[in-house]
Scaffold this active site. Structure first.
Site, mmCIF file in Angstrom:
data_model
loop_
_atom_site.group_PDB
_atom_site.id
_atom_site.type_symbol
_atom_site.label_atom_id
_atom_site.label_comp_id
_atom_site.label_asym_id
_atom_site.label_seq_id
_atom_site.Cartn_x
_atom_site.Cartn_y
_atom_site.Cartn_z
ATOM 1 C CG HIS A 88 -21.608 35.129 -42.925
ATOM 2 N ND1 HIS A 88 -21.306 34.612 -41.688
ATOM 3 C CD2 HIS A 88 -22.219 34.137 -43.620
ATOM 4 C CE1 HIS A 88 -21.712 33.351 -41.644
ATOM 5 N NE2 HIS A 88 -22.267 33.040 -42.806
ATOM 6 C CD GLU A 157 -26.176 32.504 -44.132
ATOM 7 O OE1 GLU A 157 -25.966 31.420 -44.683
ATOM 8 O OE2 GLU A 157 -25.281 33.202 -43.669
HETATM 9 P P1 13P Z 1 -23.839 26.126 -41.963
HETATM 10 O O1 13P Z 1 -24.348 25.577 -43.260
HETATM 11 O O2 13P Z 1 -22.583 25.476 -41.461
HETATM 12 O O3 13P Z 1 -24.910 26.197 -40.929
HETATM 13 O O4 13P Z 1 -23.400 27.655 -42.259
HETATM 14 C C1 13P Z 1 -24.284 28.472 -42.925
HETATM 15 C C2 13P Z 1 -23.593 29.702 -43.304
HETATM 16 O O5 13P Z 1 -23.087 30.439 -42.477
HETATM 17 C C3 13P Z 1 -23.498 30.013 -44.736
HETATM 18 O O6 13P Z 1 -23.051 31.305 -44.947
#
Ligand code: 13P
Length: 239
Positions: A88, A157
């Site tokens: 992550h 992400e």
């Molecule tokens: P947000 O949905 O708060 O932008 O975070 C995304 C995230 O890091 C999911 O792992």
């Protein structure tokens, strides 16, 4: 479709219990077929339920040992946890986890046949350098990761979209997802400011197999609403 809630450092043991009770009832009562996965903080780990997979946000690449502040597979086993987030962006960029560490974690937990949600995504300066720079960055994050691993799920992400309220545009998501799909056919989730207002559009995009949600998942009702949106799309009922 998969919709996963990353609770990050939010919630407690007791509030996670209520959260899972609420989500589980919602799934049962509404015949939701979309797969729900919840990643609570380590102190609130608990066994999966029939209709919700519970996963860990992080673990060290070891069964146990002298790894202060970490947990290993022995602690996950106590709750029957078989699903893990690896790489992550907050672990990479806030805790300073490097490519070697994420790869070591992937290798260790793949060897143990865990389901691994492996996250990739570029910081803003790479995004600003253009699409080729973005893909080079992502390919480097995946270097050495076995893309044929049967229990691999990828999550794109972009760092600049996480927790900012500003999701990537549909165009950005489409181009990165289609490039990743070009070399890896595993399920691919999008994460970064997914919320009730934009989930329908994002989850309808070609190459998007679900969402990994932070902020908008922390209240159970909102997570349920996201599951419902995904489920309607999956059932062909529209957004
Ligand atoms: P947000 O949905 O708060 O932008 O975070 C995304 C995230 O890091 C999911 O792992």
């Amino acid at each position: 479709m998969i919709v996963a809630a990353n609770l990050k450092a939010n919630h407690t043991r007791s509030s996670v219990k209520s959260y899972l009770d609420a989500v589980s009832s919602f799934i049962g009562e509404n015949d939701i077929k979309t797969r729900a996965v919840v990643f609570p903080p380590a102190t609130a780990l608990c066994p999966s339920r029939g209709n919700i997979t519970v996963g860990a946000q992080n673990a060290w690449a070891a069964e146990n040992g002298s790894f202060t502040g970490e947990i290993g597979s022995e602690q996950l086993d106590e709750f029957g946890i078989r699903t893990l987030l690896v790489g992550h962006s907050e672990r990479r960029h806030i805790m300073g986890e490097g490519l070697d560490t994420t790869k070591r974690k992937f290798d260790f937990f793949a060897e143990q046949e865990y389901e691994i949600f492996f996250c990739v995504g570029e910081p803003i300066e790479i995004k600003e350098a253009g699409f080729d720079a973005v893909m080079t960055y992502i390919e480097r994050q995946l270097d050495g990761v076995d893309l044929n691993y049967s229990r691999l799920i990828l999550a794109y992400e972009p760092v600049w979209a996480i927790g900012t309220g500003k999701a990537a545009t549909s165009g950005d998501i489409l181009s990165v997802h289609s490039a990743i799909k070009g070399f890896c056919d595993k399920p691919l989730l999008y994460g970064g400011s997914v919320k009730i207002e934009n989930a329908g559009e994002i989850l309808s995009l070609e190459g998007v197999d679900g969402a990994l949600v932070g902020t908008a998942s922390w209240i159970s009702d909102r997570f349920c609403a996201l599951l419902n949106i995904a489920d309607n799309i999956e059932k062909g009922l529209g957004q």
